[in-house]
Design a protein around this motif. Structure first.
Motif, PDB file in Angstrom:
ATOM      1  N   THR A   1       0.843  -1.201   0.000  1.00 56.81           N
ATOM      2  CA  THR A   1       0.000   0.000   0.000  1.00 56.81           C
ATOM      3  C   THR A   1       0.873   1.245   0.000  1.00 56.81           C
ATOM      4  O   THR A   1       0.649   2.179  -0.775  1.00 56.81           O
TER       5      THR A   1
ATOM      6  N   ARG B   1       2.541   1.687  -3.500  1.00 58.38           N
ATOM      7  CA  ARG B   1       1.675   2.261  -4.537  1.00 58.38           C
ATOM      8  C   ARG B   1       1.586   3.780  -4.395  1.00 58.38           C
ATOM      9  O   ARG B   1       1.726   4.516  -5.361  1.00 58.38           O
ATOM     10  N   TYR B   2       1.335   4.228  -3.169  1.00 59.89           N
ATOM     11  CA  TYR B   2       1.230   5.663  -2.899  1.00 59.89           C
ATOM     12  C   TYR B   2       2.567   6.366  -3.179  1.00 59.89           C
ATOM     13  O   TYR B   2       2.607   7.398  -3.856  1.00 59.89           O
ATOM     14  N   GLU B   3       3.642   5.798  -2.668  1.00 63.93           N
ATOM     15  CA  GLU B   3       4.961   6.419  -2.836  1.00 63.93           C
ATOM     16  C   GLU B   3       5.399   6.427  -4.302  1.00 63.93           C
ATOM     17  O   GLU B   3       6.089   7.346  -4.736  1.00 63.93           O
ATOM     18  N   HIS B   4       4.999   5.414  -5.049  1.00 63.79           N
ATOM     19  CA  HIS B   4       5.338   5.369  -6.474  1.00 63.79           C
ATOM     20  C   HIS B   4       4.723   6.556  -7.202  1.00 63.79           C
ATOM     21  O   HIS B   4       5.360   7.177  -8.069  1.00 63.79           O
ATOM     22  N   GLN B   5       3.483   6.896  -6.866  1.00 69.04           N
ATOM     23  CA  GLN B   5       2.830   8.059  -7.480  1.00 69.04           C
ATOM     24  C   GLN B   5       3.572   9.346  -7.130  1.00 69.04           C
ATOM     25  O   GLN B   5       3.805  10.196  -7.990  1.00 69.04           O
ATOM     26  N   LEU B   6       3.936   9.501  -5.857  1.00 65.62           N
ATOM     27  CA  LEU B   6       4.698  10.686  -5.449  1.00 65.62           C
ATOM     28  C   LEU B   6       6.049  10.740  -6.152  1.00 65.62           C
ATOM     29  O   LEU B   6       6.487  11.810  -6.586  1.00 65.62           O
TER      30      LEU B   6
ATOM     31  N   ALA C   1       6.876   9.532  -9.051  1.00 72.09           N
ATOM     32  CA  ALA C   1       6.707   9.922 -10.453  1.00 72.09           C
ATOM     33  C   ALA C   1       6.537  11.433 -10.576  1.00 72.09           C
ATOM     34  O   ALA C   1       7.127  12.065 -11.465  1.00 72.09           O
ATOM     35  N   MET C   2       5.752  12.024  -9.679  1.00 68.26           N
ATOM     36  CA  MET C   2       5.572  13.471  -9.697  1.00 68.26           C
ATOM     37  C   MET C   2       6.898  14.177  -9.396  1.00 68.26           C
ATOM     38  O   MET C   2       7.288  15.128 -10.081  1.00 68.26           O
ATOM     39  N   ASN C   3       7.611  13.705  -8.371  1.00 68.87           N
ATOM     40  CA  ASN C   3       8.877  14.332  -8.012  1.00 68.87           C
ATOM     41  C   ASN C   3       9.913  14.183  -9.123  1.00 68.87           C
ATOM     42  O   ASN C   3      10.689  15.111  -9.384  1.00 68.87           O
ATOM     43  N   GLN C   4       9.913  13.036  -9.805  1.00 73.46           N
ATOM     44  CA  GLN C   4      10.823  12.834 -10.935  1.00 73.46           C
ATOM     45  C   GLN C   4      10.501  13.828 -12.050  1.00 73.46           C
ATOM     46  O   GLN C   4      11.402  14.417 -12.643  1.00 73.46           O
TER      47      GLN C   4
END
Length: 139
Positions: free
Chosen positions: A98, A101-106, A108-111
């Motif tokens: 869980t 999934r959340y951290e992956h979205q963050l 991607a935004m930070n990248q």
């Protein structure tokens, strides 16, 4: 900053700062030349104290001999801090799928904003501990 040195930031609300957080900082300081624990404001969370008090609490927990670790209170985007302070990478701890999934979205935004993220999985004995659980049990 000295050329070739890599500074990392470990952002979070840290309400409270748990043994799992300490573990992530310790592991991050082994990987990077400097680590900034960024005690942040998160509008979706309602911490018990302001970021300045939480930063002081984090400083009090970290060993004084960890001289490559600093603690900063911050109200703004993590990537803004990174760009303004020559920080090259964001460190995030993940306890479970869980979180991932959340951290992956963050990440991607930070990248997309120019700062990559490194994930450090929680140590098995610390994976069940969350700030929310600690805060709830402390009431």
């Amino acid at each position: 900053m000295t050329p070739g040195r890599v500074r990392a930031v470990y952002p979070g609300t840290f309400d409270p700062f748990t043994p799992g957080h300490v573990n992530v900082v310790n592991r991050a300081r082994e990987l990077f030349d400097e680590v900034v624990v960024l005690v942040a404001v998160n509008s979706s969370k309602r911490p018990g104290t302001d970021e300045v008090r939480r930063a002081a609490a984090v400083r009090a927990v970290l060993p004084v001999e960890w001289t490559s670790v600093t603690v900063v209170a911050w109200n703004g985007l993590t990537t803004t801090y990174c760009h303004q302070h020559d920080v090259g990478v964001i460190v995030r701890g993940v306890r479970n799928t869980t979180d991932l999934r959340y951290e992956h979205q963050l990440a991607a935004m930070n990248q997309a904003l120019g700062v990559p993220t490194v994930f450090l999985p929680a140590q098995p004995e610390l994976a069940a501990v969350s700030s929310t659980a600690v805060r709830t049990l402390g009431r």
